[in-house]
Structure formats: structure tokens, C-alpha cells
Design an enzyme around this catalytic site. Structure first.
Site, PDB file in Angstrom:
ATOM      1  N   ASP A  49     -33.412  23.223   6.148  1.00  0.00           N
ATOM      2  CA  ASP A  49     -31.982  23.221   6.427  1.00  0.00           C
ATOM      3  C   ASP A  49     -31.568  21.796   6.758  1.00  0.00           C
ATOM      4  OD1 ASP A  49     -29.324  24.265   6.826  1.00  0.00           O
ATOM      5  OD2 ASP A  49     -30.284  26.162   7.342  1.00  0.00           O
ATOM      6  N   ASP A  85     -30.785  16.087   4.532  1.00  0.00           N
ATOM      7  CA  ASP A  85     -29.559  16.217   3.746  1.00  0.00           C
ATOM      8  C   ASP A  85     -29.932  16.117   2.277  1.00  0.00           C
ATOM      9  OD1 ASP A  85     -27.129  15.964   2.450  1.00  0.00           O
ATOM     10  OD2 ASP A  85     -26.415  14.295   3.677  1.00  0.00           O
ATOM     11  N   SER A 172     -22.609  30.290  -8.808  1.00  0.00           N
ATOM     12  CA  SER A 172     -21.665  31.149  -8.101  1.00  0.00           C
ATOM     13  C   SER A 172     -20.748  31.746  -9.152  1.00  0.00           C
ATOM     14  CB  SER A 172     -20.851  30.338  -7.089  1.00  0.00           C
ATOM     15  OG  SER A 172     -19.719  31.057  -6.643  1.00  0.00           O
ATOM     16  N   TYR A 185     -15.599  23.226  -5.582  1.00  0.00           N
ATOM     17  CA  TYR A 185     -16.812  24.034  -5.406  1.00  0.00           C
ATOM     18  C   TYR A 185     -17.159  24.751  -6.713  1.00  0.00           C
ATOM     19  CZ  TYR A 185     -19.806  27.838  -3.702  1.00  0.00           C
ATOM     20  OH  TYR A 185     -20.827  28.732  -3.517  1.00  0.00           O
TER      21      TYR A 185
END
Length: 279
Positions: A49, A85, A172, A185
Site C-alpha cells: 500500500d 508510491d 474499470s 479516471y
């Protein structure tokens, strides 16, 4: 039990013994369920993460290290935790080096980290095609498309050199249809899907499979905490409902495993038929 880990039991029908998996964004939500599913199949798993405390944001675990300790006690493969990151190449190089030093060469890569998150956190505002700030454009692209590319660039050459490996990227539904808001996005996810096809083409001679999953709305802890939900879509026989995290994880496990040994360059929409169209 947290909302993202309830529902269906974790499948143990896949054999990942000897595999080493890196699942980005696995401190919580879908990534966590994917990591648990690979672990149940015998894989050694690196949880990832962006920070040590990210899993605590929606109450899924006190920390990434605590989650790794919890999952280690369940058996299966070894579990470690790495932070970084994915939009920062130095962070990516460091975390991949740690995984390979502690667990061995990565044979399964799941690029689950992402999200429609602004540079300063939260949703971009405005978040449409013409008015979203350049700062937020960069943030969303880095968190999704650029990050996916950077992790692939760090991991996939080793897979190619060894002549095997499986990569599962995350799209997505927003990457398949025109949307507003969440325009950037959606564009980032569409770019990931096409990058998946391009990388799969390059990796065909090397025995490395590259596929993608595009999930529909899924009842992760973050999903339940950040939006109004329709109670009628939570459960039932109808496929006109929200997905369970385990259902998305099952699709990832299929693409990672030997059952999909001749599947590459494909995008699997796991959405209960929400987007039924050719292509």
C-alpha cells in the site's frame, strides 16, 4: 469481520504453490481479497500500500504490517508488507527489490492500486472533461496508468527472462464507456486496458501472460463508506447487484493460474452483465 472480507468464503481451488505474488494496493479492499485468495492457493504474497497506515482508513486493519501478520497466521505461503508510491519509480524499484530479496522472483503481478483521487486527497473537484485541474489530472494518471506501467517495467523483464509469469492489470467499467464525472479516471483505466494488450503482444514470445479485469461496483469497505448504496442491489439471485470482493478475486485467480495458461491480452469484465456490448 470487515465489509470487504465478508460474503463468499475464500476459494482454495487454485494451486499457486511455489508462486510469488506482488499485489499492489492490497492493504485493503479488492487488493486485500486478491492477496488472501492467492495466499489460500499457496502463493507467497507481498502486500503493498502507499503507506503503513493506509489499511486503517476504512477500518480493515490497524496497519499493513498488522495485516501481514494476521494473514501469515492463516497458513499458506509467506506474507510480507512493502510500502511505496507506485507513481514514483524509485519507490517502485525499492519495493520490488525487497519483495524479490525476501520472497524470490515475482511470478504473479496484480496491479490493483489506483483510484479516482485528487492530488490533495478526496475526489477531484471539478471532475469533468474540461475543468479538472492539471494537478489532479497528473495525480489520477500517476495513481493509475503511470503507476501500472512503472510496476510492470520493474517486474515483467524478470518474468520474460525466466520464460513465465502472469500479470493482471485493473481496469474499470469507466474505461469502456463515456462517463462524467470521473473523466480522467476513465481515461486512465482505458489506457491501462490498451497498455495490457500492447504488453501482452510484446510478451507473447517470452511466455508471459498479460490480462486485465474490469470490475463492476463492488462492496469493499471504501465503497460502502463513501457512497450511497441501493439496498436492493446488495444480495439476491439477480445479477443486477453489486459484486462481492471475492467474486472479483476469483476472476483474478483464474487469470493468474494454469487454467488460463493460453489466455493473454484479454479484458475480463466482471460486472454481472452491466456492460453487455461487443468488443
Amino acid at each position: 469481520m470487515t465489509p470487504s472480507t465478508q460474503a463468499l468464503p475464500i476459494s482454495q481451488s487454485h494451486n499457486f504453490n511455489g508462486a510469488v505474488a506482488l499485489v499492489t494496493g492490497s492493504g485493503r479492499g479488492l487488493g486485500r481479497m486478491i492477496a488472501e485468495t492467492l495466499l489460500a492457493g499457496g502463493a507467497a504474497v507481498a502486500l503493498h500500500d502507499i503507506s503503513e497506515d493506509a489499511p486503517a482508513q476504512y477500518g480493515e486493519s490497524p496497519s499493513l504490517t498488522a495485516l501481514a501478520d494476521e494473514l501469515s497466521k492463516r497458513g499458506g505461503g509467506r506474507v510480507i508488507a512493502v510500502t511505496g508510491d507506485i507513481g514514483n519509480p524509485d519507490d517502485v524499484a525499492a519495493m520490488v527489490r525487497t519483495v524479490q530479496d525476501r520472497l524470490g522472483p515475482i511470478s504473479i503481478l496484480v496491479n490493483c492500486a489506483g483510484g479516482d483521487i485528487a492530488a490533495k486527497g478526496g475526489k477531484p473537484d471539478p471532475n469533468d472533461a474540461l475543468n479538472i485541474s492539471l494537478e489532479d489530472i497528473h495525480a489520477v494518471m500517476n495513481r493509475n496508468f503511470i503507476g501500472t506501467m512503472l510496476v510492470c517495467r520493474a517486474v515483467v523483464p524478470g518474468m520474460a527472462a525466466r520464460g513465465r509469469g502472469a500479470v493482471i492489470n485493473f481496469g474499470s467499467l469507466n474505461g469502456h464507456v463515456g462517463v462524467s464525472p470521473e473523466v480522467v479516471y476513465g481515461c486512465a483505466k482505458a489506457a491501462i486496458l490498451h497498455y495490457t494488450r500492447c504488453l501482452a503482444l510484446e510478451m507473447r514470445p517470452h511466455g508471459v501472460r498479460v490480462n486485465a479485469v474490469s470490475p463492476g461496483p463492488t462492496t469493499t469497505a471504501r465503497f460502502l463508506a463513501t457512497r450511497a448504496t441501493d439496498p436492493s442491489r446488495m444480495e439476491g439471485v439477480s445479477l443486477d447487484r453489486y459484486a462481492k470482493p471475492s467474486e472479483i478475486a476469483g476472476a483474478v485467480a483464474f487469470l493468474a493460474g494454469e487454467q488460463a495458461a493460453f489466455v493473454t491480452g484479454q479484458v475480463l469484465r466482471v460486472d454481472g452483465g452491466m456492460t453487455l456490448f461487443a468488443g
